[in-house]
Write an enzyme that holds these catalytic residues in place. Structure first.
Site, PDB file in Angstrom:
ATOM      1  CE  LYS A  78      -4.071   1.822   2.486  1.00 26.65           C
ATOM      2  NZ  LYS A  78      -4.983   1.599   3.641  1.00 26.65           N
ATOM      3  CB  SER A 153      -8.338   3.351   2.590  1.00 27.40           C
ATOM      4  OG  SER A 153      -7.479   2.779   3.561  1.00 27.40           O
ATOM      5  CB  SER A 177      -8.491   0.483   5.455  1.00 24.93           C
ATOM      6  OG  SER A 177      -9.265   1.628   5.291  1.00 24.93           O
TER       7      SER A 177
HETATM    8  N1  GLN Z   1     -13.504   3.398   6.042  1.00 22.12           N
HETATM    9  C1  GLN Z   1     -12.936   3.880   7.264  1.00 22.12           C
HETATM   10  C2  GLN Z   1     -12.718   5.367   7.188  1.00 22.12           C
HETATM   11  O1  GLN Z   1     -12.936   5.918   6.140  1.00 22.12           O
HETATM   12  C3  GLN Z   1     -11.687   3.143   7.592  1.00 22.12           C
HETATM   13  C4  GLN Z   1     -10.466   3.673   6.978  1.00 22.12           C
HETATM   14  C5  GLN Z   1      -9.255   2.877   7.322  1.00 22.12           C
HETATM   15  O2  GLN Z   1      -9.346   1.821   7.928  1.00 22.12           O
HETATM   16  N2  GLN Z   1      -8.098   3.408   6.967  1.00 22.12           N
HETATM   17  O3  GLN Z   1     -12.329   5.969   8.143  1.00 22.12           O
END
Ligand code: GLN
Length: 473
Positions: A78, A153, A177
């Site tokens: 990532k 994400s 994410s």
């Molecule tokens: N979808 C969640 C958010 O937008 C989690 C994001 C993440 O885990 N980085 O905060």
């Protein structure tokens, strides 16, 4: 026989050791697939050229009988995890020219294991989002249906593995994410116990919530990767020693707690049906299904969307156009800040910085941030109590399968999809998503996942129940 890029880590490692396959062949297959399919999927922001030195070294180690099963395995990383000498943009204009000056601890460990890196993967900007639509460099597509999101994400890492553009990947998880994109692309995704994996070299989002973890094609692969990257680290003061928490027994037959009160409105009927069907199979295999009550879960989403933006606003404050990152020259110093941050950050990032700054401001910190923090403690206590009578807690990873691009353009509807994953970050407990079958949307079969949470540092329990799911499903 599957194509080389479709192999799991386990299978590839076995073939490498049996001399049925060379590191070079495996790399070439993954790189070729990545270059061929990336224009459509946009899983990678950058595909790296073959690192000849690393490939040769990995082959030599395998020839000499090296025991590391990750040796010679091509992985996707990532774009918020630093690899020395490579760009690390967190999919933001703000950091689009930022070159990492050191390796994240997880990268150091993977290099020591002999792993190879195919490229850096797309993500929601700074890891804020659940669809990868918030990337400054265009969305990633779901390999199961390219009209749909891969989740986020870590959507790029998920699409890279699900589309066979890498053997496995690393993502980061602040509120789901890793697990949510794993569920939406048919992979296994693990969010380790907070502190189990070093955050050194991870571009910080929510420092009390973030963890790096694996996205893989099987539970065994996720286990392998997790074992390779975990461990306390002098470079991360929040990392924890191996047995900080009391050891938990890994039972053959588990008591699976199900908070049925959470599985009501908002969860798609067929997702609930797939979940119930899988529970039945687990029960047939000898596990016990137990009802648990987690009343504060109703407030988890609200608490998360106060705490998380608060931490975002402080972590991103350093990106001011003066020290590093995207820099604009305005009429005054204040204009420098405003212009740099307005141009450098996308809409969702700006929304969270504003929200976070608000909930931390002196007039509102008691009403919002401190209340959310209190709710967090109650949640953790509730889970601790539940774990006195069950080994794991289960629900679906997401309320629905992958959605179409633009379908959740209202931010609140996007946030609601995080309902099941955020609690593990708030409590710091480890959690895993494992494929539980598919549901049909517009004639396509879309993957969905089952989610298990375990007590702190009981990752082994998650791998064990994961293996059971793989057996019965
Ligand atoms: N979808 C969640 C958010 O937008 C989690 C994001 C993440 O885990 N980085 O905060």
């Amino acid at each position: 026989m599957s194509k080389l890029n479709e192999l799991t880590i386990e299978e590839a490692a076995k073939q490498l050791r049996a001399r049925e396959l060379t590191v070079r062949e495996l790399w070439d297959a993954c790189e070729a697939a990545a270059r061929a399919k990336n224009p459509e999927l946009n899983a990678y922001l950058e595909i790296f050229d073959a690192d000849e030195v690393a490939i040769t070294a990995a082959q030599e180690r395998i020839d000499a009988g090296d025991a590391s099963l990750l040796c010679g395995i091509p992985l996707a990383i990532k774009d918020n995890i630093l690899i020395e000498g490579k760009l690390a943009s967190a999919a933001s204009v703000m950091l689009k020219n930022y070159t990492a000056t050191y390796d994240a601890t997880v990268i150091t460990k993977l290099k020591e294991a002999g792993a190879l890196f195919v490229g850096r993967t797309n993500m929601d900007e700074f890891a804020m989002g659940s669809s990868t639509e918030h990337s400054a460099f265009g969305p990633t597509k779901n390999p199961h249906d390219t009209s749909r999101v891969p989740g986020g994400s870590s959507g790029g890492s998920a699409a890279a593995v699900a589309g066979n553009l890498a053997i496995a990947a690393l993502g980061s998880d602040t509120g789901g994410s890793i697990r949510q994109p794993a569920a939406l692309t048919g992979l296994v995704g693990l969010k380790p116990t907070y502190g189990a994996v070093s955050r050194s070299g991870l571009i910080a989002l929510g420092s009390s919530l973030d963890q790096i973890g694996p996205l893989a094609k099987s539970v065994a692969d996720a286990h392998l990767l997790y074992t390779a990257i975990k461990g306390s680290d002098a470079r991360d003061a929040t990392s924890i020693p191996d047995s900080l928490y009391p050891a938990k027994e890994v039972r053959k037959v588990m008591r699976i707690g199900v908070p049925r009160h959470l599985l009501t409105e908002g969860v798609d009927k067929d997702v609930n049906a797939a979940f119930t069907a899988l529970l039945e199979k687990l029960s047939d295999a000898g596990h016990t299904i137990v009802d648990v009550e987690l009343p504060t879960s109703a407030h988890a989403l609200a608490a998360y969307y106060v705490i998380m933006p608060a931490e975002v606003s402080t972590n991103l404050a350093r990106l001011d156009g003066i020290r590093y990152g995207h820099a604009m020259q305005g009429a005054t110093l204040l204009d420098d800040y405003i212009d740099s941050r307005t141009e450098g950050f996308g809409k969702e990032t700006r929304r969270r910085v504003l929200l976070g700054t608000f909930v931390l401001s002196s007039g509102y910190i008691d009403a919002y941030y401190k209340k959310a923090d209190a709710a967090r403690s109650v949640l953790r206590a509730e889970y601790d109590t539940a774990f006195e009578s069950v080994d794991v807690i289960a629900f679906p990873t997401t309320p629905s399968p992958a959605f179409t691009f633009g379908e959740k353009s209202d931010p609140l509807s996007m946030y609601l999809g995080d309902i099941f994953t955020i609690t593990a970050n708030l409590t710091g407990m480890p959690a895993i998503s494992i494929p539980m079958g598919t549901v049909e949307r517009e004639g396509k079969q879309l993957p969905v996942g089952i989610h298990f949470t375990a007590p702190h540092q009981a990752e082994e329990i998650l791998f064990a129940i994961g293996a059971s799911v793989e057996k019965v499903r």
